[in-house]
Design a protein around this motif. Structure first.
Motif, mmCIF file in Angstrom:
data_model
loop_
_atom_site.group_PDB
_atom_site.id
_atom_site.type_symbol
_atom_site.label_atom_id
_atom_site.label_comp_id
_atom_site.label_asym_id
_atom_site.label_seq_id
_atom_site.Cartn_x
_atom_site.Cartn_y
_atom_site.Cartn_z
ATOM 1 N N ARG A 102 0.845 -1.214 0.000
ATOM 2 C CA ARG A 102 0.000 0.000 0.000
ATOM 3 C C ARG A 102 0.872 1.253 0.000
ATOM 4 N N TYR A 103 1.964 1.227 0.747
ATOM 5 C CA TYR A 103 2.866 2.386 0.790
ATOM 6 C C TYR A 103 3.425 2.687 -0.597
ATOM 7 N N VAL A 104 3.893 1.650 -1.305
ATOM 8 C CA VAL A 104 4.446 1.845 -2.643
ATOM 9 C C VAL A 104 3.359 2.260 -3.628
ATOM 10 N N THR A 105 2.179 1.679 -3.497
ATOM 11 C CA THR A 105 1.085 1.980 -4.425
ATOM 12 C C THR A 105 0.599 3.420 -4.263
ATOM 13 N N TRP A 106 0.471 3.899 -3.017
ATOM 14 C CA TRP A 106 0.061 5.287 -2.812
ATOM 15 C C TRP A 106 1.051 6.249 -3.460
ATOM 16 N N GLN A 107 2.340 5.995 -3.293
ATOM 17 C CA GLN A 107 3.347 6.872 -3.896
ATOM 18 C C GLN A 107 3.240 6.886 -5.412
ATOM 19 N N ARG A 108 3.093 5.687 -6.002
ATOM 20 C CA ARG A 108 3.039 5.632 -7.468
ATOM 21 C C ARG A 108 1.787 6.313 -7.998
ATOM 22 N N LEU A 109 0.628 6.066 -7.369
ATOM 23 C CA LEU A 109 -0.619 6.636 -7.868
ATOM 24 C C LEU A 109 -0.622 8.162 -7.765
ATOM 25 N N ILE A 110 -0.120 8.686 -6.652
ATOM 26 C CA ILE A 110 -0.116 10.149 -6.479
ATOM 27 C C ILE A 110 0.795 10.808 -7.509
ATOM 28 N N LYS A 111 1.985 10.235 -7.733
ATOM 29 C CA LYS A 111 2.899 10.799 -8.724
ATOM 30 C C LYS A 111 2.363 10.624 -10.137
ATOM 31 N N LYS A 112 1.691 9.503 -10.390
ATOM 32 C CA LYS A 112 1.155 9.254 -11.726
ATOM 33 C C LYS A 112 0.109 10.275 -12.120
ATOM 34 N N HIS A 113 -0.708 10.715 -11.164
ATOM 35 C CA HIS A 113 -1.783 11.671 -11.457
ATOM 36 C C HIS A 113 -1.363 13.114 -11.235
ATOM 37 N N GLY A 114 -0.053 13.379 -11.146
ATOM 38 C CA GLY A 114 0.436 14.748 -11.086
ATOM 39 C C GLY A 114 0.625 15.303 -9.710
ATOM 40 N N GLY A 115 0.423 14.527 -8.669
ATOM 41 C CA GLY A 115 0.589 15.024 -7.313
ATOM 42 C C GLY A 115 2.036 15.055 -6.879
ATOM 43 N N THR A 116 2.306 15.834 -5.828
ATOM 44 C CA THR A 116 3.644 15.965 -5.259
ATOM 45 C C THR A 116 3.595 15.550 -3.800
ATOM 46 N N ILE A 117 4.510 14.668 -3.421
ATOM 47 C CA ILE A 117 4.568 14.175 -2.043
ATOM 48 C C ILE A 117 5.522 15.061 -1.255
ATOM 49 N N THR A 118 5.001 15.733 -0.254
ATOM 50 C CA THR A 118 5.788 16.606 0.611
ATOM 51 C C THR A 118 5.731 16.077 2.038
ATOM 52 N N THR A 119 6.388 16.829 2.936
ATOM 53 C CA THR A 119 6.369 16.430 4.353
ATOM 54 C C THR A 119 4.975 16.566 4.966
ATOM 55 N N ALA A 120 4.128 17.377 4.349
ATOM 56 C CA ALA A 120 2.770 17.522 4.868
ATOM 57 C C ALA A 120 1.917 16.290 4.628
ATOM 58 N N LEU A 121 2.334 15.443 3.675
ATOM 59 C CA LEU A 121 1.580 14.230 3.349
ATOM 60 C C LEU A 121 2.286 13.041 3.991
ATOM 61 N N ASP A 122 1.674 12.476 5.005
ATOM 62 C CA ASP A 122 2.237 11.322 5.710
ATOM 63 C C ASP A 122 1.784 10.051 4.981
ATOM 64 N N VAL A 123 2.625 9.578 4.067
ATOM 65 C CA VAL A 123 2.261 8.389 3.287
ATOM 66 C C VAL A 123 2.211 7.154 4.165
ATOM 67 N N SER A 124 3.054 7.106 5.172
ATOM 68 C CA SER A 124 3.054 5.943 6.067
ATOM 69 C C SER A 124 1.730 5.823 6.810
ATOM 70 N N ALA A 125 1.238 6.956 7.345
ATOM 71 C CA ALA A 125 -0.066 6.924 8.017
ATOM 72 C C ALA A 125 -1.183 6.600 7.037
ATOM 73 N N LEU A 126 -1.067 7.116 5.828
ATOM 74 C CA LEU A 126 -2.077 6.833 4.815
ATOM 75 C C LEU A 126 -2.116 5.339 4.482
ATOM 76 N N ALA A 127 -0.935 4.721 4.383
ATOM 77 C CA ALA A 127 -0.888 3.278 4.113
ATOM 78 C C ALA A 127 -1.418 2.478 5.297
ATOM 79 N N LYS A 128 -1.172 2.952 6.494
ATOM 80 C CA LYS A 128 -1.657 2.238 7.684
ATOM 81 C C LYS A 128 -3.168 2.313 7.798
ATOM 82 N N LEU A 129 -3.738 3.481 7.567
ATOM 83 C CA LEU A 129 -5.181 3.669 7.734
ATOM 84 C C LEU A 129 -5.983 3.086 6.568
ATOM 85 N N SER A 130 -5.340 2.811 5.440
ATOM 86 C CA SER A 130 -6.065 2.242 4.291
ATOM 87 C C SER A 130 -6.034 0.724 4.289
ATOM 88 N N ASP A 131 -5.738 0.124 5.424
ATOM 89 C CA ASP A 131 -5.734 -1.337 5.520
ATOM 90 C C ASP A 131 -7.144 -1.874 5.263
#
Length: 754
Positions: free
Chosen positions: A670-699
């Motif tokens: 889920r962690y790898v998939t969130w990163q790929r999907l956000i970058k694929k659709h033009g998004g930018t991952i910054t420190t404000a976006l906690d991908v680890s928490a996002l992967a944990k809560l999307s279980d």
């Protein structure tokens, strides 16, 4: 990288391959291993080492430009891939599981989990580029005939709008525009009033121009200082390798040069291959004209000498050997007249004739480098290529190859079915000297009839259900009915995820780990892509005719089907008209026959709402159609199902040889998939976006749920706001919560067919 580098890589791979073959084929057979863990450890070690060799050989084949080297290298590549598939089959039989965990073996070999992934050769699609282009043209022509008034791929336009409807639509849009302007104007008035009210309440005095300029300068200098500090920190992180270089936009200059070099090599491959094909024809014609007359006279002289020696030894003239054992070519081998005579006890009526492989070994003599398939890299490595810097074809090797073909053709002309030289000795003197019983044998032959009872039926006659149908008509019918589809451009690498790093530990503790996304991807590559991509591999490796992908909705089953077609250039059939589909699929190899909702074909009990559709109509014909597939038919049946528990397990497992469970993704995937999907659709991952928490809560949510949430969140308007308003995890979680997750109870029911 230069051609010498790839030759050195080839030699290193060849040395490693020799070492493995010596280990697997020792002089004395080893004792059978009784410990299952040790035996699997040995198989896993061989699997990983062959995979590394395969990765290196695939790189060499993809980048080498020498046409003769690439032919020999492809034989080696197919052989190593075949051995990898054999080891995979042995590991499945040993562990009785489709998924294997090799953490301890990876640690022993000092490899990473990424090294165990089997590479997919690029030549699968490159060799079918021309066929794929032609297929696309045919599809465009068919669609153009259906909709001649619009271009291919364009949906029909809307009907003409009435005048009153158009006026109403324009008025509605104008009122909405005026409402937005009025709302913005009122917001600015309220903002100014609020500022004046706060100023009166606080008693603040109105700033003059100098004070206002000082305030603006203070804020601006602070902003510049913070920006410089952030930029310096980014440069520092990029210097130590912890972050990408902020100056680099996309790929670096070195990476771009390397990528352009690879593409240029592929263009040179096509040019050199065309030159090689032309040289095959021109050199053969030159050999036939220059050396042909001398070869013909030498063969005639040898045949005359053979007739004389056999007559002097046996007292009669012999017959020509049969073509099944080599024909007159065995007369040019180093044999005595007794060995080639019919009267020799070793070649009598009761003796067994030599096998084709033995005769080929005896007549082959010293082979050229282009014919040595087992270990050719050493020959090319020791070959002086200082005068072949551009790595074009070598004429001497072509001459050695074509000289054999010219000799074979001239030998048939010299023999000419007991003509030419044979008539010189099978004349009146021969008939007078020979025994009476031998005359009929030497001068008469059994009459050969053309036709017969089975001759009237042509090979591959049309199916009784579709008589007198051409391939083009069947192809057009399948396209128009939506059965033959255009596969989506999806790579197997797009099915992202991570490895299961604790698989071995869990199994040793008696816990069966859940397959990871990378485990699924590995099995798809081994069971589907490698077999469909290589005709030799499909025919020689352990045959797999059907695969069932079972998993909850949104776990990527259809995506994997399209990825198989993309990686191999296969045709995609959605099974409806079974007899027509299987017939066209065999004629248009490689092909993938896809059955969505595969459980419906083997329902335990058909629901009332589906009885009219008769979903079980293929239950009897499907196994029969699969039995007709032969090893040379590169056709794979792939079924997808999110409710396999609704089917009869026994018949489902008989129809599908391999059943792969696609579970919901784990935390790492889920962690790898969130990163790929956000970058694929033009998004930018910054420190404000906690991908680890996002992967944990999307279980509990599948990849499809995650992709849908990203598409809905990253709208065009949100992407424009991103520089001022960075992305946050809550934006995706709000949209993700609207979907129903995959519960653990549902996953347990899906594991029943496995």
């Amino acid at each position: 990288m230069s051609s010498c580098t790839y030759t050195r890589m080839w030699l290193e791979s060849q040395a490693a391959l020799k070492e493995l073959l010596a280990q697997e084929l020792p002089s004395q057979p080893p004792r059978p291993e009784t410990d299952q863990r040790l035996f699997f450890h040995m198989l896993a070690t061989l699997f990983l080492r062959y995979t590394q060799i395969l990765r290196c050989l695939e790189t060499c084949y993809d980048q080498m430009v020498h046409p003769q080297k690439r032919r020999v290298l492809q034989h080696m590549l197919d052989g190593v891939m075949g051995r990898v598939l054999e080891l995979k089959n042995e590991m499945v039989e040993t562990e009785l599981s489709e998924y294997h965990y090799m953490d301890d073996v990876l640690q022993d070999l000092k490899l990473t989990p990424a090294d165990m992934e089997v590479p997919i050769p690029k030549y699968f699609v490159n060799q079918r580029a021309k066929a794929l282009k032609e297929r696309q043209q045919v599809l465009s022509e068919i669609l153009a005939r259906v909709e001649p008034s619009m271009p291919s791929g364009v949906s029909p336009s809307r009907p003409a709008m009435l005048h009153d409807e158009a006026v109403q639509l324009v008025q509605m849009a104008e009122r909405m525009r005026q409402g937005r302007l009025r709302s913005k104007f009122m917001w600015e008035i309220r903002r100014d009033e609020e500022r004046e009210r706060r100023a009166r309440e606080t008693g603040a005095k109105e700033l003059d121009r100098e004070q206002a300029a000082i305030c603006i300068q203070k804020v601006w200098k602070g902003c510049l200082q913070r920006r410089c500090t952030k930029l310096e920190r980014q440069r520092e992180m990029a210097f130590i390798g912890m972050a990408p270089d902020p100056k680099a936009s996309g790929l670096s200059a070195a990476m771009l040069r390397a990528q352009l070099g690879e593409e240029f090599r592929r263009l040179r491959q096509a040019d050199y291959e065309a030159e090689y094909q032309q040289a095959l024809v021109s050199i053969r014609e030159g050999l036939y004209e220059v050396e042909g007359p001398d070869m013909r006279e030498e063969m005639k002289e040898q045949l005359r000498q053979w007739f004389i020696e056999c007559h002097d030894l046996t007292g009669h003239f012999p017959e020509f050997p049969d073509e099944e054992i080599g024909g007159s070519s065995i007369l040019f081998a180093e044999k005595t007249p007794e060995q080639v005579s019919r009267q020799d006890p070793g070649w009598g009526a009761g003796a067994s004739e030599p096998r084709a492989g033995e005769w080929k070994a005896e007549l082959g003599g010293t082979k050229s480098a282009s014919d040595l398939l087992p270990f050719p890299a050493a020959i090319w490595g020791n070959r002086g290529e200082s005068d072949n810097f551009e790595q074009r074809y070598e004429p001497e090797l072509i001459k050695a190859q074509k000289r054999k073909e010219v000799e074979k053709e001239l030998r048939l002309q010299v023999r000419g079915r007991d003509s030419a030289v044979s008539r010189e000795y099978k004349g009146p003197l021969h008939l007078a000297a020979a025994r009476p019983g031998s005359v009929a044998i030497l001068t008469q032959s059994a009459p050969q009839t053309v036709g017969g009872a089975g001759h009237s039926q042509a090979l591959g006659s049309p199916n009784p259900r579709s008589p007198s149908r051409t391939l083009d008509s069947l192809y057009e019918e399948l396209v128009l009915q939506g059965i033959l589809k255009q596969a989506q451009r999806v790579q197997l690498a797009d099915y992202t995820g991570d490895f299961c790093y604790l698989g071995t530990t869990l199994r040793m503790a008696g816990i069966e780990p859940t397959p990871s996304v990378m485990d699924i991807r590995q099995n798809i590559a081994l069971y589907a892509i490698l077999r469909l991509g290589s005709p030799t591999l499909h025919e020689m490796a352990p045959l797999v005719k059907s695969v069932l992908l079972a998993g909850p909705a949104g776990t990527g089953k259809k995506m994997l089907v399209h990825a198989v077609c993309t990686e191999t250039g296969a045709n995609l059939f959605d099974l409806m008209l079974m007899h027509v589909v299987f017939k066209v699929a065999r004629l248009m190899q490689p092909s993938v026959i896809w059955i969505g909702n595969a459980e419906k074909t083997f329902y335990k009990k058909v629901p009332k709402e589906e009885k009219q559709a008769d979903p079980k109509r293929l239950k009897r014909d499907l196994p029969k159609a699969l039995k007709l597939l032969k090893p040379e038919d590169r056709v794979l049946l792939i079924g997808t199902s999110d409710k396999p528990y609704a089917a009869d397990v026994k018949t489902l497992c008989k129809a599908y040889e391999r059943i792969l469970l696609l579970p919901r993704p784990d935390y790492a995937s889920r962690y790898v998939t969130w990163q790929r999907l956000i970058k694929k659709h033009g998004g930018t991952i910054t420190t404000a976006l906690d991908v680890s928490a996002l992967a944990k809560l999307s279980d509990g949510y599948s990849q499809g749920h995650m992709a849908r949430a990203v598409r809905m969140a990253l709208t065009e308007r949100r992407l424009l706001q991103m520089p001022k308003k960075p992305l946050r995890a809550g934006e995706f979680l709000q949209l993700l919560a609207k979907a129903d997750p995959v519960y653990s109870e549902e996953e347990k029911t899906l594991q029943v067919p496995g």
